[in-house]
Enzyme design. Structure first.
Site, mmCIF file in Angstrom:
data_model
loop_
_atom_site.group_PDB
_atom_site.id
_atom_site.type_symbol
_atom_site.label_atom_id
_atom_site.label_comp_id
_atom_site.label_asym_id
_atom_site.label_seq_id
_atom_site.Cartn_x
_atom_site.Cartn_y
_atom_site.Cartn_z
ATOM 1 N N TRP A 102 0.828 -1.205 0.000
ATOM 2 C CA TRP A 102 0.000 0.000 0.000
ATOM 3 C C TRP A 102 0.862 1.255 0.000
ATOM 4 O O TRP A 102 0.470 2.283 -0.571
ATOM 5 C CB TRP A 102 -0.970 -0.037 1.173
ATOM 6 C CG TRP A 102 -1.825 -1.264 1.128
ATOM 7 C CD1 TRP A 102 -1.888 -2.263 2.053
ATOM 8 C CD2 TRP A 102 -2.713 -1.655 0.077
ATOM 9 N NE1 TRP A 102 -2.752 -3.246 1.645
ATOM 10 C CE2 TRP A 102 -3.277 -2.899 0.442
ATOM 11 C CE3 TRP A 102 -3.084 -1.070 -1.139
ATOM 12 C CZ2 TRP A 102 -4.194 -3.558 -0.380
ATOM 13 C CZ3 TRP A 102 -3.996 -1.725 -1.949
ATOM 14 C CH2 TRP A 102 -4.541 -2.960 -1.559
ATOM 15 N N ASP A 169 -0.935 6.567 6.814
ATOM 16 C CA ASP A 169 -1.994 5.602 6.542
ATOM 17 C C ASP A 169 -2.077 4.657 7.740
ATOM 18 O O ASP A 169 -1.175 3.856 7.973
ATOM 19 C CB ASP A 169 -1.657 4.830 5.259
ATOM 20 C CG ASP A 169 -2.694 3.772 4.902
ATOM 21 O OD1 ASP A 169 -3.628 3.538 5.689
ATOM 22 O OD2 ASP A 169 -2.557 3.169 3.816
ATOM 23 N N LYS A 193 -10.912 -2.455 8.311
ATOM 24 C CA LYS A 193 -9.964 -3.338 8.993
ATOM 25 C C LYS A 193 -10.063 -3.260 10.512
ATOM 26 O O LYS A 193 -9.818 -4.233 11.207
ATOM 27 C CB LYS A 193 -8.539 -3.037 8.541
ATOM 28 C CG LYS A 193 -8.313 -3.351 7.070
ATOM 29 C CD LYS A 193 -6.864 -3.230 6.672
ATOM 30 C CE LYS A 193 -6.682 -3.520 5.193
ATOM 31 N NZ LYS A 193 -7.014 -4.905 4.832
#
Length: 356
Positions: A102, A169, A193
Site C-alpha cells: 500500500w 496511513d 480493517k
C-alpha cells in the site's frame, strides 16, 4: 456458531456493534425508517455524523488542536490521490517510506502530481522489516508513512521525527494503541480493517496544512470543501459512518485506546510466543517490527499444510490464509477479537505439534 474470524478485512467487529447496526437497518432511532433510507440531512443522521467526527478526535486526543475529522468515500485508496492533490504543489516533491504494497501504491499516485523521493525501502527483503535509517529532504512537502502493513505483518513502533508535515496511513491499526497523534498532520484509514464496514475512510487533518498547493482542486477531492460541508459535501455512506460510530463508542466504553492497546498486546504476545516455541512454525517477521495487528507465519515443512489447514478449519477458525505475496498464514487480531479466539488458534497449533 460464530467463527473465530482472523480475516484481514473486511474484518471482525464487536458483536454488540453488529446487533445495533442490524437493528438500525430495520428501524433507526424508533423512527419507523431504516438507516438505509433516511435522509442524510435529517436531524437524526446529522447527529450521527457530528458525534462520529467529534469522537474520532476525542479518541485520538486531538480535540481543539486545529484538526478536522472527515468520513469520506473511496476508502484509503482514493486518499493516495487526495493527499498529493491537497498537499503537493507544482514543482514540489514528497517523501515516502516504502514498507509494503500500500505504501508503494500511495507513492505511485503521488508521482502523477510531482516528484517522489523514497526515504527508505524494505522492498529488498519482501518488506519483512521497517527501515530505521531514512533520508527525508527538508524541503519536501510531506513525509508519507504506513503505520501497519497488513500483508507483510510489520508495524512501525517508533515514528521518525521530521520537520515537515507527516501523513500516515493507519488503515489497519487505527484506534488500536496510544500514540502522540499530534505528531501527525494528516491521518487516514479505510474503515474495514479495525473500525467499521467497507465504504468509508476516516481522514483527520490539521487545517493549517491545506490550501497551499496553488492549484485548483476538483470539488470532490478538495478537503477544504469537505470540511466546509461538515463531511457532507455530498451524500455520505450513512451505514458505514453509523457502524464506525458504534465501534468508536465501544472502544471508548471499554477503556479507550490505553485499554485497547493492552488487550491487543496480550493477544499478540500469546500468538507470537507459540509461533516462536513451536518447531512446526516460523514467523516471517522478527524483532520489534512485528505487527500487533497482523501476525504472519509459515510452516517449517510445507508438506504438512493440508493437515494443519484441516485442523484449524475444524476448530471453526476462518480467514487464516496468508496473502499470496507472502504465503503461509496471517492472523489478524483487530480490536474486536477476543483473546479466547487467539487461544483457540494456539491450542490448534499445539495439537498440530502433537500429531506431527
Amino acid at each position: 456458531m460464530k467463527k473465530h474470524n482472523f480475516s484481514s478485512g473486511p474484518s471482525i467487529l464487536p458483536q454488540e456493534v453488529f446487533e445495533q447496526a442490524a437493528e438500525a437497518v430495520l428501524d433507526f432511532n424508533n423512527s419507523g425508517l431504516s438507516l438505509l433510507e433516511i435522509s442524510h440531512r435529517s436531524k437524526d443522521f446529522v447527529a450521527v455524523m457530528d458525534e462520529a467526527r467529534a469522537l474520532a478526535l476525542e479518541l485520538l486526543g486531538l480535540e481543539n488542536k486545529g484538526y478536522q475529522a472527515l468520513f469520506l468515500h473511496g476508502g484509503a485508496s482514493l486518499q493516495f490521490a487526495m493527499i498529493p492533490y491537497n498537499l503537493l504543489g507544482a514543482n514540489q516533491k514528497a517523501s515516502y517510506l516504502e514498507t509494503g504494497t500500500w505504501a508503494v501504491a500511495a507513492a505511485k499516485e503521488a508521482r502523477l502530481f510531482g516528484e517522489v523521493e523514497i526515504a527508505a525501502s524494505s522492498k529488498d527483503a519482501n518488506f519483512n522489516y521497517i527501515p530505521k535509517e531514512i533520508g527525508v529532504s527538508p524541503d519536501a512537502s510531506y513525509l508519507h508513512l504506513t503505520s501497519n502493513n497488513t500483508i507483510f505483518g510489520t508495524q512501525i513502533q517508533s515514528f521518525p521525527e521530521v520537520t515537515i508535515p507527516v501523513v500516515c496511513d493507519m488503515s489497519s491499526d487505527i484506534f488500536s494503541r496510544e500514540l502522540d497523534f499530534s505528531k501527525f498532520d494528516y491521518i487516514y484509514a479505510g474503515a474495514q480493517k479495525n473500525m467499521g464496514p467497507a465504504g468509508v475512510a476516516l481522514v483527520v487533518v490539521k487545517e493549517s496544512i491545506l490550501g497551499k498547493t496553488g492549484r485548483e482542486i476538483p470539488s470532490m477531492l478538495d478537503l477544504q470543501k469537505h470540511i466546509k460541508g461538515e463531511s457532507m459535501y455530498n451524500t455520505p455512506p450513512c451505514f458505514a459512518v453509523y457502524t464506525s460510530l458504534l465501534t468508536m463508542r465501544w472502544i471508548k466504553n471499554n477503556g479507550g485506546l490505553a485499554a485497547a492497546e493492552k488487550r491487543n498486546r496480550e493477544k499478540a504476545a500469546l500468538l507470537y510466543a507459540e509461533i516462536d516455541r513451536n518447531p512446526l512454525f516460523k514467523s516471517t517477521v522478527q524483532g520489534e517490527d512485528r505487527s500487533v495487528m497482523n501476525a504472519t507465519f509459515v510452516l517449517t515443512d510445507e508438506r504438512l499444510q493440508e493437515r494443519f489447514d484441516a485442523l484449524w478449519k475444524a476448530a471453526n477458525i476462518s480467514g487464516l490464509t496468508g496473502h499470496r505475496s507472502v504465503g503461509g498464514y496471517r492472523a489478524s487480531m483487530y480490536n474486536a477479537m477476543k483473546i479466547e479466539s487467539v487461544q483457540t488458534l494456539v491450542d490448534v497449533m499445539k495439537e498440530f505439534e502433537k500429531q506431527a
